[in-house]
Motif scaffolding. Structure first.
Motif, short mmCIF file in Angstrom:
data_model
loop_
_atom_site.label_atom_id
_atom_site.label_comp_id
_atom_site.label_asym_id
_atom_site.label_seq_id
_atom_site.Cartn_x
_atom_site.Cartn_y
_atom_site.Cartn_z
N LEU A 39 0.82 -1.22 0.00
CA LEU A 39 0.00 0.00 0.00
C LEU A 39 0.85 1.26 0.00
CD1 LEU A 39 -2.72 -1.12 2.53
CD2 LEU A 39 -2.84 -1.06 0.03
N ASP A 40 1.99 1.21 0.69
CA ASP A 40 2.85 2.40 0.70
C ASP A 40 3.27 2.77 -0.72
OD1 ASP A 40 4.34 0.07 0.59
OD2 ASP A 40 5.60 0.53 2.33
N SER A 41 3.56 1.72 -1.54
CA SER A 41 3.91 1.99 -2.94
C SER A 41 2.71 2.52 -3.70
CB SER A 41 4.41 0.72 -3.64
OG SER A 41 5.56 0.24 -3.01
N VAL A 42 1.56 1.90 -3.48
CA VAL A 42 0.37 2.34 -4.21
C VAL A 42 0.11 3.82 -3.95
CG1 VAL A 42 -2.14 2.05 -4.48
CG2 VAL A 42 -0.68 0.03 -4.22
N MET A 43 0.19 4.22 -2.67
CA MET A 43 -0.08 5.63 -2.35
C MET A 43 0.98 6.55 -2.95
SD MET A 43 -1.69 5.49 1.48
CE MET A 43 -0.60 4.28 2.23
N ALA A 44 2.22 6.08 -2.92
CA ALA A 44 3.29 6.91 -3.51
C ALA A 44 3.03 7.10 -5.00
CB ALA A 44 4.64 6.25 -3.28
N ILE A 45 2.48 6.09 -5.64
CA ILE A 45 2.23 6.16 -7.08
C ILE A 45 1.06 7.08 -7.41
CG2 ILE A 45 1.50 4.80 -9.10
CD1 ILE A 45 2.95 2.37 -7.53
N ILE A 46 -0.04 6.90 -6.67
CA ILE A 46 -1.23 7.69 -7.04
C ILE A 46 -1.24 9.08 -6.39
CG2 ILE A 46 -2.63 5.63 -7.54
CD1 ILE A 46 -4.03 5.98 -4.87
N GLY A 47 -0.45 9.25 -5.32
CA GLY A 47 -0.33 10.57 -4.70
C GLY A 47 -1.43 10.84 -3.68
N ASN A 48 -1.27 11.99 -2.97
CA ASN A 48 -2.16 12.32 -1.85
C ASN A 48 -3.61 12.54 -2.26
OD1 ASN A 48 -0.05 12.19 -0.19
ND2 ASN A 48 0.04 14.38 0.31
N ASP A 49 -3.82 13.31 -3.32
CA ASP A 49 -5.19 13.68 -3.68
C ASP A 49 -6.00 12.44 -4.03
OD1 ASP A 49 -4.48 16.21 -3.21
OD2 ASP A 49 -4.38 16.84 -5.33
N GLU A 50 -5.41 11.60 -4.86
CA GLU A 50 -6.15 10.41 -5.29
C GLU A 50 -6.33 9.43 -4.12
OE1 GLU A 50 -7.99 9.66 -7.69
OE2 GLU A 50 -8.07 7.46 -7.69
N THR A 51 -5.34 9.37 -3.23
CA THR A 51 -5.50 8.50 -2.06
C THR A 51 -6.69 8.98 -1.24
OG1 THR A 51 -3.13 8.05 -2.01
CG2 THR A 51 -4.33 7.65 0.03
N LEU A 52 -6.74 10.26 -1.02
CA LEU A 52 -7.83 10.84 -0.24
C LEU A 52 -9.18 10.60 -0.93
CD1 LEU A 52 -7.92 12.33 2.40
CD2 LEU A 52 -7.82 14.51 1.15
N ASN A 53 -9.17 10.81 -2.21
CA ASN A 53 -10.38 10.59 -3.01
C ASN A 53 -10.88 9.15 -2.83
OD1 ASN A 53 -12.26 10.49 -5.10
ND2 ASN A 53 -10.67 10.09 -6.64
N ARG A 54 -9.98 8.20 -2.89
CA ARG A 54 -10.40 6.79 -2.77
C ARG A 54 -10.88 6.48 -1.34
NH1 ARG A 54 -6.20 3.39 -6.76
NH2 ARG A 54 -6.26 4.94 -8.43
N ILE A 55 -10.23 7.12 -0.36
CA ILE A 55 -10.68 6.89 1.03
C ILE A 55 -12.08 7.48 1.22
CG2 ILE A 55 -10.28 7.54 3.45
CD1 ILE A 55 -7.26 7.35 2.85
N GLU A 56 -12.28 8.68 0.70
CA GLU A 56 -13.60 9.32 0.85
C GLU A 56 -14.67 8.49 0.16
OE1 GLU A 56 -12.82 13.27 -0.51
OE2 GLU A 56 -12.03 13.89 1.46
N SER A 57 -14.35 7.95 -1.00
CA SER A 57 -15.33 7.15 -1.74
C SER A 57 -15.76 5.93 -0.94
CB SER A 57 -14.77 6.68 -3.08
OG SER A 57 -14.51 7.78 -3.88
N ILE A 58 -14.80 5.25 -0.35
CA ILE A 58 -15.18 4.01 0.35
C ILE A 58 -15.95 4.32 1.62
CG2 ILE A 58 -13.23 3.45 1.89
CD1 ILE A 58 -13.43 0.58 0.50
N LEU A 59 -15.68 5.48 2.19
CA LEU A 59 -16.40 5.81 3.42
C LEU A 59 -17.89 6.07 3.14
CD1 LEU A 59 -13.74 7.99 5.30
CD2 LEU A 59 -14.53 5.68 5.90
N GLU A 60 -18.20 6.31 1.87
CA GLU A 60 -19.62 6.53 1.52
C GLU A 60 -20.34 5.22 1.21
OE1 GLU A 60 -19.55 9.31 -1.71
OE2 GLU A 60 -18.62 10.80 -0.40
N VAL A 61 -19.57 4.15 1.11
CA VAL A 61 -20.17 2.86 0.74
C VAL A 61 -20.87 2.22 1.94
CG1 VAL A 61 -19.58 0.51 0.05
CG2 VAL A 61 -18.53 2.46 -1.13
N THR A 62 -22.03 1.65 1.69
CA THR A 62 -22.70 0.91 2.76
C THR A 62 -22.08 -0.47 2.82
OG1 THR A 62 -24.66 1.99 1.93
CG2 THR A 62 -24.98 0.32 3.65
N ILE A 63 -21.61 -0.82 4.00
CA ILE A 63 -20.94 -2.10 4.14
C ILE A 63 -21.99 -3.22 4.25
CG2 ILE A 63 -19.28 -3.41 5.54
CD1 ILE A 63 -18.15 -0.83 4.13
N PRO A 64 -21.89 -4.23 3.40
CA PRO A 64 -22.88 -5.31 3.45
C PRO A 64 -22.79 -6.05 4.78
CG PRO A 64 -21.08 -5.86 1.95
CD PRO A 64 -20.85 -4.47 2.39
#
Ligand code: GLU
Length: 464
Positions: A438-463
């Motif tokens: 994950l550390d590599s993934v975040m380094a690759i996509i950068g802060n904004d996109e990491t934050l974007n993906r975190i915000e998106s999942i927080l909106e998901v209803t967990i089954p």
């Protein structure tokens, strides 16, 4: 000088068994500073030899081996074959046979009824009478009627056939004067100066016939090497069903030529228990006398293992270039090195690597349900929320180690184990529980996109 050849019949593609024969022939010629020539065996005019030749040239280009000189097409050499047929007729070593198709069929039926080997009975061998009306003769060569035919094979040792078991006066030219397969192979191998013939042992039974032609024309025999077939895991001859047979399909599947060559050279040949061979090593070590006497077994896991090895060791620049064939263009990606380092250990093929890269670079469109349930048990939301602001502290370098540090900080702050941040973060970033660090993934996509993906999942209803 050693001259070897590859002599495919045109099929429109080069199959894996053919490529192995070509590789062996190529290595043996080049190791000895000899020549490796290509001949397309296209006397059967119904086949498309141009497309077939192109397919072979393409496959050779991809593998990185080149044939010497021009490609020889048998279809352009009919006059040559005719000349030798006439020579044999003039010398009384071949003759016209007027047996009609019906007579030949009747002969065959009688022989089958008597449980005899079906063969032409040589009845026109010494014929001096008046030929029957209305039969266009075929030309047959006088083959020995008895005695041993011995092939001094470079792999199998002495192979002994009895003439009466396998030969008859076989046809060298049909009634339209078109020459037959075994005749043209022998003529061409001689005229093209081929002195070492390496081919599949499915041709072993043709060799005595070709030897008859050599003998009749006074040609010196080449050295023969009949390579045992490649079998599938059930011990049967490799067929289309066992995976790709077209060499270029291996390219599409994401195998590298180095891995495929290494794989092929080990199908039937070995040097101690060494598994990895560079082209240079193959050229130094290959010797057809070390080819196994028994069939080799095609093993996809071995090919995957070799391919993974070559991918892991490929310089990133070359890897990036190769990936362009799989719709991955990284030229201007500023985290190219981190990205390639993250995926090169994890993929067996370039295609798999391309998929991994796409998964990293694209925002997940959906989330694996099981993964969601597992990762979002307990206070995962809180942990992710506490992680997000830490991204702000990764301002400058954006290296994997920076991201690692803030993951550790979250663990400490929240007093949780690594999995409590790792799992939800992995789901947020990749949509599933597997993938690169994950550390590599975040380094690759950068802060904004990491934050974007975190915000998106927080909106998901967990089954539940
Ligand atoms: N044309 C033959 C084939 O494709 C090979 C002939 C030979 O190698 O002698 O199977």
């Amino acid at each position: 000088m050693i001259v070897t050849r590859f002599a495919p019949s045109p099929t429109g593609y080069l199959h894996i068994g053919g490529l192995r024969t070509a590789l062996f022939s190529y290595l043996w010629a080049k190791k000895n500073n000899g020549k490796f020539v290509l001949r397309i065996e296209d006397t059967d005019a119904s086949r498309n030899d141009e497309a077939a030749a192109l397919a072979i040239v393409d496959a050779f280009a991809w593998m990185g081996f080149k044939h010497d000189g021009e490609i020889t097409y048998q279809s352009n050499r009919m006059d040559i074959y005719k000349k030798y047929i006439n020579q044999l007729l003039d010398e009384g070593k071949a003759y016209k046979c007027y047996m009609s198709r019906e007579e030949l069929d009747a002969l065959r039926e009688t022989q089958m009824a008597n449980k005899e080997r079906t063969r032409y009975d040589n009845s026109y061998r010494d014929f001096t009478g008046t030929p029957p009306e209305g039969v266009e003769p075929v030309i047959r060569i006088k083959a020995p009627e008895s005695g041993a035919i011995i092939i001094d094979d470079g792999i199998k040792g002495q192979v002994v056939f009895q003439a009466e078991d396998i030969l008859d006066d076989f046809v060298i030219a049909r009634s339209d004067m078109s020459p037959t397969y075994n005749f043209v192979v022998a003529v061409d191998d001689h005229l093209m100066g081929i002195n070492e013939v390496i081919r599949g042992d499915d041709h072993l039974s043709n060799t005595p016939k070709q030897m008859v032609v050599y003998e009749a024309l006074g040609f010196t025999l080449p050295k023969f090497y009949h390579v045992p077939m490649i079998h599938n895991s059930e011990g049967k001859k490799l067929s289309k069903r066992d995976g790709a047979t077209d060499v270029m399909a291996y390219k599409e599947m994401g195998y590298t030529p180095e891995a495929l060559m290494n794989f092929l050279v080990r199908l039937g040949w070995s040097h101690g228990d060494q598994e990895i061979f560079s082209m240079q090593e193959m050229l130094t070590l290959f010797d057809p006398k070390d080819i196994n006497k028994s069939a080799s077994i095609y093993n996809t896991e071995k090919l995957d293992w070799l391919n993974a090895h070559y991918l892991k060791n490929m310089p990133n620049e070359e890897l990036a270039q190769q990936l362009e064939n799989y719709d991955i263009v990284l030229t201007s990606h500023d985290k190219k090195e981190i990205l390639l380092d993250a995926v090169k250990e994890r993929a067996k093929t370039l295609k798999e690597m391309a998929t991994l890269i796409k998964e990293i670079l694209a925002t997940p469109e959906s989330y694996d349900e099981k993964g969601l349930k597992k990762a979002f048990k307990g206070n995962a939301d809180e942990v992710l929320k506490s992680f997000a602001p830490n991204l702000e502290t990764v301002k400058e370098l954006h290296l994997p180690s920076d991201y690692h540090t803030i993951m550790e900080k979250t663990i400490t702050d929240m007093e949780v184990g690594f999995g409590k941040i790792g799992q939800p973060l992995r789901m947020a970033l990749l949509g599933k529980m597997s993938g690169p660090g994950l550390d590599s993934v975040m380094a690759i996509i950068g802060n904004d996109e990491t934050l974007n993906r975190i915000e998106s999942i927080l909106e998901v209803t967990i089954p539940s």
